[in-house]
Design a protein around this motif. Structure first.
Motif, mmCIF file in Angstrom:
data_model
loop_
_atom_site.group_PDB
_atom_site.id
_atom_site.type_symbol
_atom_site.label_atom_id
_atom_site.label_comp_id
_atom_site.label_asym_id
_atom_site.label_seq_id
_atom_site.Cartn_x
_atom_site.Cartn_y
_atom_site.Cartn_z
ATOM 1 N N LEU A 7 0.556 -1.255 0.145
ATOM 2 C CA LEU A 7 -0.169 -0.034 0.009
ATOM 3 C C LEU A 7 0.778 1.277 -0.051
ATOM 4 C CD1 LEU A 7 -2.784 1.440 0.233
ATOM 5 C CD2 LEU A 7 -2.551 1.268 2.908
ATOM 6 N N GLY A 8 0.745 2.082 -1.031
ATOM 7 C CA GLY A 8 1.158 3.303 -1.064
ATOM 8 C C GLY A 8 0.271 4.450 -0.444
ATOM 9 N N THR A 9 0.388 5.253 0.555
ATOM 10 C CA THR A 9 -0.599 5.994 1.129
ATOM 11 C C THR A 9 -0.737 7.422 0.745
ATOM 12 O OG1 THR A 9 0.956 6.637 2.984
ATOM 13 C CG2 THR A 9 -0.505 4.472 3.355
ATOM 14 N N TYR A 10 0.093 7.760 -0.405
ATOM 15 C CA TYR A 10 -0.193 9.268 -0.745
ATOM 16 C C TYR A 10 -1.503 9.818 -1.182
ATOM 17 C CZ TYR A 10 1.105 13.447 -3.280
ATOM 18 O OH TYR A 10 1.163 14.771 -3.992
ATOM 19 N N ARG A 11 -2.138 8.885 -2.041
ATOM 20 C CA ARG A 11 -3.436 9.153 -2.533
ATOM 21 C C ARG A 11 -4.511 8.483 -1.864
ATOM 22 N NH1 ARG A 11 -3.179 11.663 -7.629
ATOM 23 N NH2 ARG A 11 -1.024 11.948 -8.693
ATOM 24 N N THR A 257 8.245 -7.720 -14.450
ATOM 25 C CA THR A 257 9.421 -7.117 -14.817
ATOM 26 C C THR A 257 10.677 -7.617 -13.955
ATOM 27 O OG1 THR A 257 8.816 -5.212 -16.001
ATOM 28 C CG2 THR A 257 10.982 -5.361 -15.573
ATOM 29 N N GLU A 258 11.596 -8.215 -14.297
ATOM 30 C CA GLU A 258 12.821 -8.870 -13.491
ATOM 31 C C GLU A 258 13.417 -7.405 -12.626
ATOM 32 O OE1 GLU A 258 14.854 -11.968 -12.124
ATOM 33 O OE2 GLU A 258 13.263 -12.097 -13.412
ATOM 34 N N GLY A 259 13.521 -7.681 -11.341
ATOM 35 C CA GLY A 259 14.067 -6.785 -10.796
ATOM 36 C C GLY A 259 13.157 -5.765 -9.845
ATOM 37 N N VAL A 260 12.008 -6.024 -9.970
ATOM 38 C CA VAL A 260 11.015 -5.121 -9.297
ATOM 39 C C VAL A 260 10.422 -6.057 -8.206
ATOM 40 C CG1 VAL A 260 8.532 -3.843 -9.525
ATOM 41 C CG2 VAL A 260 10.111 -3.763 -11.525
ATOM 42 N N LYS A 261 10.748 -5.530 -6.917
ATOM 43 C CA LYS A 261 10.236 -6.338 -5.787
ATOM 44 C C LYS A 261 9.041 -6.155 -5.472
ATOM 45 C CE LYS A 261 11.122 -8.411 -1.812
ATOM 46 N NZ LYS A 261 11.714 -9.814 -1.793
ATOM 47 N N ARG A 262 8.426 -4.821 -5.581
ATOM 48 C CA ARG A 262 7.085 -4.405 -5.173
ATOM 49 C C ARG A 262 6.557 -3.330 -5.629
ATOM 50 N NH1 ARG A 262 8.781 -4.808 -0.189
ATOM 51 N NH2 ARG A 262 7.858 -6.772 0.256
ATOM 52 N N LEU A 263 5.377 -3.493 -5.678
ATOM 53 C CA LEU A 263 4.392 -2.459 -6.294
ATOM 54 C C LEU A 263 3.501 -1.631 -5.208
ATOM 55 C CD1 LEU A 263 4.837 -4.375 -9.058
ATOM 56 C CD2 LEU A 263 2.568 -3.476 -9.729
ATOM 57 N N LEU A 264 3.714 -0.566 -4.985
ATOM 58 C CA LEU A 264 3.035 0.468 -4.202
ATOM 59 C C LEU A 264 1.737 1.016 -4.703
ATOM 60 C CD1 LEU A 264 6.183 2.274 -2.307
ATOM 61 C CD2 LEU A 264 4.782 0.332 -1.532
ATOM 62 N N LEU A 265 0.615 0.532 -4.261
ATOM 63 C CA LEU A 265 -0.626 0.798 -4.879
ATOM 64 C C LEU A 265 -1.621 1.536 -3.865
ATOM 65 C CD1 LEU A 265 -2.048 0.205 -7.499
ATOM 66 C CD2 LEU A 265 -3.177 -1.729 -6.497
ATOM 67 N N SER A 266 -1.894 2.898 -4.563
ATOM 68 C CA SER A 266 -2.921 3.540 -3.590
ATOM 69 C C SER A 266 -4.221 3.096 -3.780
ATOM 70 C CB SER A 266 -2.560 5.068 -3.911
ATOM 71 O OG SER A 266 -1.446 5.487 -3.766
ATOM 72 N N ALA A 267 -4.608 1.991 -3.429
ATOM 73 C CA ALA A 267 -5.945 1.249 -3.401
ATOM 74 C C ALA A 267 -6.707 1.751 -2.043
ATOM 75 C CB ALA A 267 -6.002 0.051 -3.912
ATOM 76 N N SER A 268 -7.973 1.936 -2.098
ATOM 77 C CA SER A 268 -8.731 2.444 -0.958
ATOM 78 C C SER A 268 -9.691 1.331 -0.614
ATOM 79 C CB SER A 268 -9.457 3.807 -1.174
ATOM 80 O OG SER A 268 -8.389 4.817 -1.565
ATOM 81 N N SER A 269 -10.031 0.624 -1.259
ATOM 82 C CA SER A 269 -11.128 -0.476 -0.800
ATOM 83 C C SER A 269 -10.710 -1.793 -1.118
ATOM 84 C CB SER A 269 -12.430 -0.252 -1.684
ATOM 85 O OG SER A 269 -12.285 -0.380 -3.030
ATOM 86 N N ALA A 270 -11.394 -2.652 -0.424
ATOM 87 C CA ALA A 270 -11.127 -4.287 -0.763
ATOM 88 C C ALA A 270 -11.346 -4.644 -2.086
ATOM 89 C CB ALA A 270 -11.974 -4.809 0.230
ATOM 90 N N ALA A 271 -12.170 -4.179 -2.720
ATOM 91 C CA ALA A 271 -12.558 -4.576 -4.050
ATOM 92 C C ALA A 271 -11.504 -3.755 -4.954
ATOM 93 C CB ALA A 271 -14.057 -3.561 -4.476
ATOM 94 N N HIS A 272 -11.055 -2.887 -4.725
ATOM 95 C CA HIS A 272 -9.701 -2.353 -5.498
ATOM 96 C C HIS A 272 -8.635 -3.394 -5.396
ATOM 97 C CE1 HIS A 272 -11.337 2.076 -5.785
ATOM 98 N NE2 HIS A 272 -12.073 1.179 -6.689
ATOM 99 N N TRP A 273 -8.466 -3.828 -4.355
ATOM 100 C CA TRP A 273 -7.547 -4.655 -3.838
ATOM 101 C C TRP A 273 -7.501 -6.102 -4.607
ATOM 102 C CZ3 TRP A 273 -2.523 -4.279 -2.462
ATOM 103 C CH2 TRP A 273 -2.354 -2.670 -1.978
ATOM 104 N N ALA A 274 -8.673 -6.458 -4.629
ATOM 105 C CA ALA A 274 -9.080 -7.548 -5.091
ATOM 106 C C ALA A 274 -8.733 -7.723 -6.670
ATOM 107 C CB ALA A 274 -10.663 -8.313 -4.846
ATOM 108 N N ASP A 275 -9.259 -6.691 -7.228
ATOM 109 C CA ASP A 275 -8.987 -6.642 -8.837
ATOM 110 C C ASP A 275 -7.286 -6.378 -8.960
ATOM 111 O OD1 ASP A 275 -11.579 -6.542 -9.120
ATOM 112 O OD2 ASP A 275 -11.754 -4.384 -9.305
ATOM 113 N N ALA A 276 -6.672 -5.762 -8.143
ATOM 114 C CA ALA A 276 -5.007 -5.630 -8.256
ATOM 115 C C ALA A 276 -4.541 -6.993 -8.119
ATOM 116 C CB ALA A 276 -4.655 -4.465 -7.365
ATOM 117 N N ALA A 277 -4.913 -7.621 -6.918
ATOM 118 C CA ALA A 277 -4.311 -8.975 -6.791
ATOM 119 C C ALA A 277 -4.375 -9.901 -8.011
ATOM 120 C CB ALA A 277 -4.863 -9.327 -5.449
#
Length: 298
Positions: A7-11, A257-277
Motif C-alpha cells: 500500500l502506498g498512502t499518498y493518494r 519485470t525482473e528486478g521489481v520487488k514490490r508495487l506500491l498501490l494507492s487502493a482504497s477499498s477491498a474491491a480495488h485490492w481484489a482487482d489488483a491482486a
C-alpha cells in the motif's frame, strides 16, 4: 517471481481504512511519509500497525508540513530558510524526523527513505554530498533503533540519469564505513515510465544493477495516479495481451519485470485490492511482455 503488492498512502482517501483493506487483502507492505495527509498519515496508521505487527512499514525523511516545520524551527532543528523551503536533509533534520516517525508509528520502520534528494539541486556533486550526509545520519539512526534500514525515494534522479544505482550504493558504503544498511530504492515505474522496465527485460539498466546488488526496487505510481486505466482502452489491452484487461496490462507489466520487488498501490477499498491482486497473480508471458513493450515504449 512476480512482484508483490504493497500500500502506498499518498493518494488514498482514508489511510486507516485503506490500510485495513490492504492488509486484509494480502498487502505485504505499507509505505507512508511524515507529510502525507497533512502530516497525519503516520499517526493514522499506528492502530493498524499495532493490530498487524508483522506487516512492515516504510516512511521517509525530507519533506515537512508547515506545522512540522514550525515545530522543528522552534526546537532548533531547522533554520528559518530550511523551514520555509519545506524540505531539508541536513543530518539534524534527518535524525529529528526519524525520531518523530518512531513515536508516530509506534515502531521502528523497516525502511526510512530519503525523499526526493534531488529537490532544489542542480549539481551531481551537491546531490552526492547531500546523500552522504543523510546516509551517515541514517546509519546512526539504525544503530539507535530509530529505523531498521534506509533507502532512496526519488521521482526523477534515476530516470534523468542524475545519479546511478552504483553511485548510491557506493555513497552508502562510504557512509557506513565499508558496509551499509541501504536496502531499497523507490521510484515511479509504469507504462508511462517504461524505459527502465524495457531495459530490464533486455538484461541491462539500473533495475538489473539494483537486483545484482540485492537492492530492492519499489515501484511507486504503477497506475500513474489512476490515469493509465483511461489511457489503455480495452481494445488495446486485448490486442497486446489477448484476454487481459487494462489493469492486467498496466500492473502485470510492472509486476512481471525482473528486478521489481514490490508495487506500491494507492487502493482504497477491498474491491480495488481484489482487482489488483488478480491482475498480478501470475507473471505475463514473455510474448505478452514484448508486445506491451513494443506498443508503449517510445
Amino acid at each position: 517471481m512476480n512482484a508483490t503488492l504493497g500500500l502506498g498512502t499518498y493518494r488514498v482517501r482514508s489511510i486507516s481504512e485503506a490500510a485495513k483493506a490492504a492488509v486484509a487483502s494480502g498487502a505485504d507492505w505499507i509505505d507512508t511519509a511524515p507529510n502525507y495527509h497533512h502530516g497525519q498519515a503516520e499517526r493514522q496508521l499506528k492502530p493498524v500497525l499495532d493490530a498487524y505487527p508483522l506487516v512492515p512499514v516504510s516512511t521517509k525523511v525530507g519533506f515537512f508540513t508547515p506545522d512540522q516545520a514550525r515545530k522543528a524551527l522552534a526546537e532548533g532543528v531547522l533554520t528559518k530558510e530550511e523551514a520555509e523551503a519545506g524540505h531539508c536533509l541536513n543530518p539534524r533534520a534527518v535524525t529529528w524526523q526519524a525520531q518523530q516517525s518512531l513515536a508516530a508509528l509506534g515502531r521502528a520502520p523497516a525502511i526510512t527513505f530519503v525523499h526526493n534528494p534531488e529537490r532544489q539541486l542542480h549539481s551531481r556533486r551537491d546531490l552526492e554530498v547531500r546523500l552522504y550526509e543523510a546516509f551517515v545520519a541514517l546509519e546512526k539512526c539504525v544503530d539507535r533503533g530509530l529505523t531498521r534500514g534506509y533507502g532512496v525515494a526519488t521521482w526523477n534522479a534515476l530516470h534523468e540519469n542524475f545519479i546511478s544505482v552504483d553511485r548510491i550504493a557506493h555513497i552508502a558504503k562510504q557512509a557506513g564505513r565499508g558496509t551499509s544498511h541501504l536496502t531499497a530504492i523507490q521510484l515511479p515505474l509504469s507504462i508511462v515510465h517504461i524505459r527502465p522496465l524495457v531495459d530490464a527485460g533486455q538484461g541491462y539498466g539500473f533495475l538489473t544493477t539494483a537486483q545484482s546488488m540485492d537492492i530492492d526496487i519499489f515501484a511507486s505510481a504503477p497506475l500513474h495516479g489512476g490515469d493509465l486505466l483511461q489511457m489503455i482502452p480495452e481494445s488495446v489491452a486485448e490486442e497486446v495481451a489477448p484476454g487481459a484487461s487494462p489493469l492486467r496490462v498496466a500492473l502485470g507489466f510492472v509486476a512481471s519485470t525482473e528486478g521489481v520487488k514490490r508495487l506500491l498501490l494507492s487502493a482504497s477499498s477491498a474491491a480495488h485490492w481484489a482487482d489488483a491482486a488478480k491482475a498480478v497473480e501470475e507473471p505475463l508471458s514473455d510474448k505478452h511482455m514484448k508486445e506491451i513493450a513494443s506498443a508503449f515504449a517510445p
